[in-house]
Design a protein around this motif. Structure first.
Motif, PDB file in Angstrom:
ATOM      1  N   GLN A  44       0.848  -1.183   0.000  1.00  0.00           N
ATOM      2  CA  GLN A  44       0.000   0.000   0.000  1.00  0.00           C
ATOM      3  C   GLN A  44       0.897   1.252   0.000  1.00  0.00           C
ATOM      4  OE1 GLN A  44      -2.210   0.265   3.653  1.00  0.00           O
ATOM      5  NE2 GLN A  44      -3.402   2.013   2.968  1.00  0.00           N
ATOM      6  N   ALA A  45       2.114   1.098   0.549  1.00  0.00           N
ATOM      7  CA  ALA A  45       3.047   2.220   0.629  1.00  0.00           C
ATOM      8  C   ALA A  45       3.570   2.576  -0.756  1.00  0.00           C
ATOM      9  CB  ALA A  45       4.205   1.854   1.550  1.00  0.00           C
ATOM     10  N   ARG A  46       3.924   3.843  -0.937  1.00  0.00           N
ATOM     11  CA  ARG A  46       4.521   4.272  -2.201  1.00  0.00           C
ATOM     12  C   ARG A  46       5.958   4.723  -1.944  1.00  0.00           C
ATOM     13  NH1 ARG A  46      -0.707   6.877  -3.840  1.00  0.00           N
ATOM     14  NH2 ARG A  46       0.133   8.952  -3.481  1.00  0.00           N
ATOM     15  N   PRO A  47       6.824   4.577  -2.940  1.00  0.00           N
ATOM     16  CA  PRO A  47       8.164   5.137  -2.768  1.00  0.00           C
ATOM     17  C   PRO A  47       8.035   6.655  -2.629  1.00  0.00           C
ATOM     18  CG  PRO A  47       7.981   3.916  -4.853  1.00  0.00           C
ATOM     19  CD  PRO A  47       6.604   4.000  -4.274  1.00  0.00           C
ATOM     20  N   HIS A  48       8.885   7.248  -1.824  1.00  0.00           N
ATOM     21  CA  HIS A  48       8.839   8.703  -1.690  1.00  0.00           C
ATOM     22  C   HIS A  48      10.188   9.197  -1.196  1.00  0.00           C
ATOM     23  CE1 HIS A  48       6.768  12.541  -1.506  1.00  0.00           C
ATOM     24  NE2 HIS A  48       7.433  12.793  -0.393  1.00  0.00           N
ATOM     25  N   GLU A  84      -2.988   6.220   4.394  1.00  0.00           N
ATOM     26  CA  GLU A  84      -3.765   7.286   5.038  1.00  0.00           C
ATOM     27  C   GLU A  84      -4.158   6.914   6.456  1.00  0.00           C
ATOM     28  OE1 GLU A  84      -7.086   9.152   2.973  1.00  0.00           O
ATOM     29  OE2 GLU A  84      -5.805   9.222   1.179  1.00  0.00           O
ATOM     30  N   GLY A  85      -4.175   7.928   7.322  1.00  0.00           N
ATOM     31  CA  GLY A  85      -4.709   7.738   8.664  1.00  0.00           C
ATOM     32  C   GLY A  85      -3.844   6.922   9.591  1.00  0.00           C
ATOM     33  N   ARG A  86      -2.590   6.689   9.220  1.00  0.00           N
ATOM     34  CA  ARG A  86      -1.688   5.950  10.097  1.00  0.00           C
ATOM     35  C   ARG A  86      -0.347   6.648  10.119  1.00  0.00           C
ATOM     36  NH1 ARG A  86       0.135   0.403   9.207  1.00  0.00           N
ATOM     37  NH2 ARG A  86      -0.368   0.562   6.998  1.00  0.00           N
ATOM     38  N   ILE A  87       0.352   6.565  11.253  1.00  0.00           N
ATOM     39  CA  ILE A  87       1.716   7.073  11.348  1.00  0.00           C
ATOM     40  C   ILE A  87       2.623   6.019  10.748  1.00  0.00           C
ATOM     41  CG2 ILE A  87       3.558   7.671  12.962  1.00  0.00           C
ATOM     42  CD1 ILE A  87       1.432   8.810  14.817  1.00  0.00           C
ATOM     43  N   ALA A  88       3.013   6.190   9.496  1.00  0.00           N
ATOM     44  CA  ALA A  88       3.791   5.148   8.824  1.00  0.00           C
ATOM     45  C   ALA A  88       4.594   5.722   7.659  1.00  0.00           C
ATOM     46  CB  ALA A  88       2.856   4.058   8.316  1.00  0.00           C
ATOM     47  N   THR A  89       5.844   5.308   7.565  1.00  0.00           N
ATOM     48  CA  THR A  89       6.706   5.700   6.449  1.00  0.00           C
ATOM     49  C   THR A  89       6.761   4.558   5.432  1.00  0.00           C
ATOM     50  OG1 THR A  89       7.969   6.986   8.060  1.00  0.00           O
ATOM     51  CG2 THR A  89       8.955   6.710   5.881  1.00  0.00           C
ATOM     52  N   THR A  90       6.810   3.309   5.939  1.00  0.00           N
ATOM     53  CA  THR A  90       6.446   2.139   5.133  1.00  0.00           C
ATOM     54  C   THR A  90       5.362   1.447   5.952  1.00  0.00           C
ATOM     55  OG1 THR A  90       7.900   0.460   6.118  1.00  0.00           O
ATOM     56  CG2 THR A  90       8.882   1.912   4.442  1.00  0.00           C
ATOM     57  N   HIS A  91       4.858   0.303   5.503  1.00  0.00           N
ATOM     58  CA  HIS A  91       3.763  -0.332   6.259  1.00  0.00           C
ATOM     59  C   HIS A  91       4.200  -0.803   7.648  1.00  0.00           C
ATOM     60  CE1 HIS A  91       5.951  -3.723   4.819  1.00  0.00           C
ATOM     61  NE2 HIS A  91       5.131  -4.591   5.353  1.00  0.00           N
ATOM     62  N   THR A  92       5.525  -1.020   7.849  1.00  0.00           N
ATOM     63  CA  THR A  92       6.015  -1.499   9.152  1.00  0.00           C
ATOM     64  C   THR A  92       6.898  -0.487   9.875  1.00  0.00           C
ATOM     65  OG1 THR A  92       7.875  -2.498   8.000  1.00  0.00           O
ATOM     66  CG2 THR A  92       6.029  -3.969   8.567  1.00  0.00           C
ATOM     67  N   GLY A 291      27.643  12.085  -0.528  1.00  0.00           N
ATOM     68  CA  GLY A 291      27.617  11.880  -1.969  1.00  0.00           C
ATOM     69  C   GLY A 291      26.304  12.258  -2.614  1.00  0.00           C
ATOM     70  N   HIS A 292      26.229  11.937  -3.877  1.00  0.00           N
ATOM     71  CA  HIS A 292      25.087  12.351  -4.695  1.00  0.00           C
ATOM     72  C   HIS A 292      24.765  11.202  -5.642  1.00  0.00           C
ATOM     73  CE1 HIS A 292      23.808  14.812  -8.465  1.00  0.00           C
ATOM     74  NE2 HIS A 292      22.748  14.429  -7.781  1.00  0.00           N
ATOM     75  N   GLY A 293      23.519  10.773  -5.606  1.00  0.00           N
ATOM     76  CA  GLY A 293      23.156   9.653  -6.469  1.00  0.00           C
ATOM     77  C   GLY A 293      21.674   9.579  -6.698  1.00  0.00           C
ATOM     78  N   ARG A 294      21.259   8.442  -7.208  1.00  0.00           N
ATOM     79  CA  ARG A 294      19.815   8.244  -7.365  1.00  0.00           C
ATOM     80  C   ARG A 294      19.493   6.775  -7.170  1.00  0.00           C
ATOM     81  NH1 ARG A 294      19.051   9.155 -13.897  1.00  0.00           N
ATOM     82  NH2 ARG A 294      20.429   7.462 -14.514  1.00  0.00           N
ATOM     83  N   THR A 295      18.246   6.552  -6.782  1.00  0.00           N
ATOM     84  CA  THR A 295      17.768   5.190  -6.617  1.00  0.00           C
ATOM     85  C   THR A 295      16.544   5.040  -7.507  1.00  0.00           C
ATOM     86  OG1 THR A 295      18.658   5.037  -4.393  1.00  0.00           O
ATOM     87  CG2 THR A 295      16.871   3.509  -4.947  1.00  0.00           C
ATOM     88  N   ILE A 296      16.579   4.026  -8.353  1.00  0.00           N
ATOM     89  CA  ILE A 296      15.443   3.769  -9.234  1.00  0.00           C
ATOM     90  C   ILE A 296      14.542   2.773  -8.504  1.00  0.00           C
ATOM     91  CG2 ILE A 296      14.733   3.056 -11.570  1.00  0.00           C
ATOM     92  CD1 ILE A 296      16.848   5.232 -11.740  1.00  0.00           C
ATOM     93  N   ILE A 297      13.305   3.171  -8.238  1.00  0.00           N
ATOM     94  CA  ILE A 297      12.353   2.275  -7.580  1.00  0.00           C
ATOM     95  C   ILE A 297      11.160   2.092  -8.509  1.00  0.00           C
ATOM     96  CG2 ILE A 297      10.933   1.840  -5.534  1.00  0.00           C
ATOM     97  CD1 ILE A 297      12.763   3.816  -4.003  1.00  0.00           C
ATOM     98  N   ASP A 298      10.902   0.844  -8.896  1.00  0.00           N
ATOM     99  CA  ASP A 298       9.830   0.533  -9.849  1.00  0.00           C
ATOM    100  C   ASP A 298       9.847   1.476 -11.056  1.00  0.00           C
ATOM    101  OD1 ASP A 298       8.699  -1.816  -9.154  1.00  0.00           O
ATOM    102  OD2 ASP A 298       6.878  -0.976  -8.258  1.00  0.00           O
ATOM    103  N   ASP A 308      18.873  13.778   2.521  1.00  0.00           N
ATOM    104  CA  ASP A 308      17.600  13.326   1.940  1.00  0.00           C
ATOM    105  C   ASP A 308      17.255  11.937   2.482  1.00  0.00           C
ATOM    106  OD1 ASP A 308      17.560  15.646   0.500  1.00  0.00           O
ATOM    107  OD2 ASP A 308      18.101  14.735  -1.421  1.00  0.00           O
ATOM    108  N   VAL A 309      15.973  11.713   2.694  1.00  0.00           N
ATOM    109  CA  VAL A 309      15.499  10.418   3.183  1.00  0.00           C
ATOM    110  C   VAL A 309      14.506   9.873   2.164  1.00  0.00           C
ATOM    111  CG1 VAL A 309      14.287   9.222   5.061  1.00  0.00           C
ATOM    112  CG2 VAL A 309      15.733  11.197   5.584  1.00  0.00           C
ATOM    113  N   PHE A 310      14.585   8.589   1.868  1.00  0.00           N
ATOM    114  CA  PHE A 310      13.567   8.003   0.979  1.00  0.00           C
ATOM    115  C   PHE A 310      13.177   6.627   1.474  1.00  0.00           C
ATOM    116  CE2 PHE A 310      16.377   5.127  -1.467  1.00  0.00           C
ATOM    117  CZ  PHE A 310      17.624   5.719  -1.300  1.00  0.00           C
ATOM    118  N   CYS A 311      11.956   6.219   1.072  1.00  0.00           N
ATOM    119  CA  CYS A 311      11.480   4.918   1.528  1.00  0.00           C
ATOM    120  C   CYS A 311      11.289   3.974   0.352  1.00  0.00           C
ATOM    121  CB  CYS A 311      10.188   5.059   2.318  1.00  0.00           C
ATOM    122  SG  CYS A 311       8.793   5.633   1.356  1.00  0.00           S
ATOM    123  N   LEU A 312      11.534   2.715   0.639  1.00  0.00           N
ATOM    124  CA  LEU A 312      11.391   1.644  -0.344  1.00  0.00           C
ATOM    125  C   LEU A 312      10.314   0.685   0.160  1.00  0.00           C
ATOM    126  CD1 LEU A 312      12.474  -0.109  -2.764  1.00  0.00           C
ATOM    127  CD2 LEU A 312      14.045  -1.146  -1.094  1.00  0.00           C
TER     128      LEU A 312
END
Ligand code: 1HN
Length: 351
Positions: A44-48, A84-92, A291-298, A308-312
């Motif tokens: 249900q989580a999206r990369p961000h 929505e409606g939950r304190i969550a960055t990923t589902h867990t 450093g400086h980079g990128r992560t390709i997710i889906d 920067d912080v991102f979630c998978l």
């Protein structure tokens, strides 16, 4: 004619039957089997990606508007746009940015969710865990295990910011949340400063008179100076094709994860390195440290710079790329791998 009438009667009977089932609090599994048993995890989580450049000013603004005493913890939660409606960055997993200003104290409390910190800016802050004070500077990784009393403070002259990582969404889903405030703001110090580092912090050397059997690491702070030296001294020749050179912050007694529910890592990508795409049934929160980079997710690129912080989300294809031709990139991350492995839900796949 007779046949159609009979089948229409049957269809109506089935519809009546299904719509009447709700009153008994039952449902027909045969209508939901495929929805319940997906061929593979669908998060249900999206990369961000959350940008440091945008969030740091917001956090400092919170520092002007709310005191740490008022807030108890002055934190901007990283909320997943798909949940929505939950304190969550990923589902867990949950991640947040916490700010503590010079002279402030964040009062003592304890709770069942496990917590970890990775210091993003500053030095001279501290966390006290069950009577042991630990100093916190940039890059330090600090544990606050399940049900330990903890408070934070700052003896710095500048703001200190860290990434909080907690297993709150998991503990909430399991309905295992307990919380208790301490009777006073600060707890008394019952152990020497950075005691766990003295006892358990030298690689390969453990105290003979005790060997902690707790479900979390007895080492509560992993200093950046040592972690960085460890990751930088690795040879990249034999590193993992999908992760680069990667180290886990382990429990020095067991070699297992530092917390029972979360595993934490440091990984290094050499200049220009592109990892091979893979996916696994664990979700993760990443922090770009250097450093400086990128992560390709889906198939979508998330470009990162320090802070920067991102979630998978779980089971999504991903690959990392260091976009610099001259400097290494370092990522910190934590995942729910210990939980997935404990229940035989862990799988990994290369593209
Ligand atoms: C908490 O206790 C801390 O102790 C940080 O610093 C973030 C997020 C949710 C619930 C408890 C802390 C938290 C938290």
């Amino acid at each position: 004619m007779e046949e159609t009438r009979r089948s229409e009667t049957l269809i109506n009977a089935v519809e009546d039957y299904l719509s009447g089932l709700g009153q008994y609090n039952v449902g027909p599994l045969w209508k939901f089997l495929r929805q319940a048993l997906t061929p593979e995890p669908k998060s249900q989580a999206r990369p961000h990606l959350w940008r440091w450049k945008e969030l740091r000013p917001q956090l400092l603004r919170a520092g002007e508007l709310v005191s740490a005493a008022e807030a108890e913890r002055r934190v901007l939660m990283l909320l997943n746009p798909g949940i929505e409606g939950r304190i969550a960055t990923t589902h867990t997993l949950y991640g947040g940015l916490q700010l503590i200003l010079p002279g402030e104290v964040a009062a003592t409390h304890r709770h069942t969710p496990n917590a970890l910190r990775f210091i993003m800016e500053g030095e001279g802050a501290y966390t006290v865990v069950d009577g042991e004070k630990m100093t916190m500077s940039f890059g330090d990784f600090v544990l606050t295990p399940n049900w330990t009393w903890h408070d934070h403070g700052s003896e710095s002259s500048t703001p200190v910011v860290w990434l909080d990582g907690l297993d709150i969404p998991l503990a909430t889903m399991l309905e295992g949340i307990f919380f208790e405030p301490f009777t006073q703001e600060a707890q008394s110090l019952t152990k020497p400063l950075n005691n766990s580092v003295a006892e358990y912090g030298k690689s390969g050397l453990l105290p003979t008179w005790q060997r902690s059997t707790a479900s979390h690491s007895p080492l509560l702070k992993y200093a950046w100076t040592e972690a960085r030296e460890a990751i930088m001294s690795l040879s990249l020749a034999a590193a993992s094709p999908s992760d680069g050179a990667m180290l886990e912050y382990v429990n020095p007694v067991t070699g297992g994860p530092s917390l029972p529910t979360m595993a934490s890592f440091l990984q290094r990508l050499k200049p220009g390195q592109k990892t091979e795409t893979h996916r696994h049934s664990v979700s993760a929160i990443y922090l770009a440290v250097e450093g400086h980079g990128r992560t390709i997710i889906d198939g979508k690129a998330y470009e990162w710079a320090p802070g920067d912080v991102f979630c998978l989300p779980t089971w999504q294809w991903h690959a990392h790329e260091n976009l610099s031709a001259s400097t290494d990139a370092i990522l910190f991350s934590f995942t729910d791998a210990p939980v997935m492995k404990a229940f035989n839900l862990y799988r990994e796949q290369a593209l």
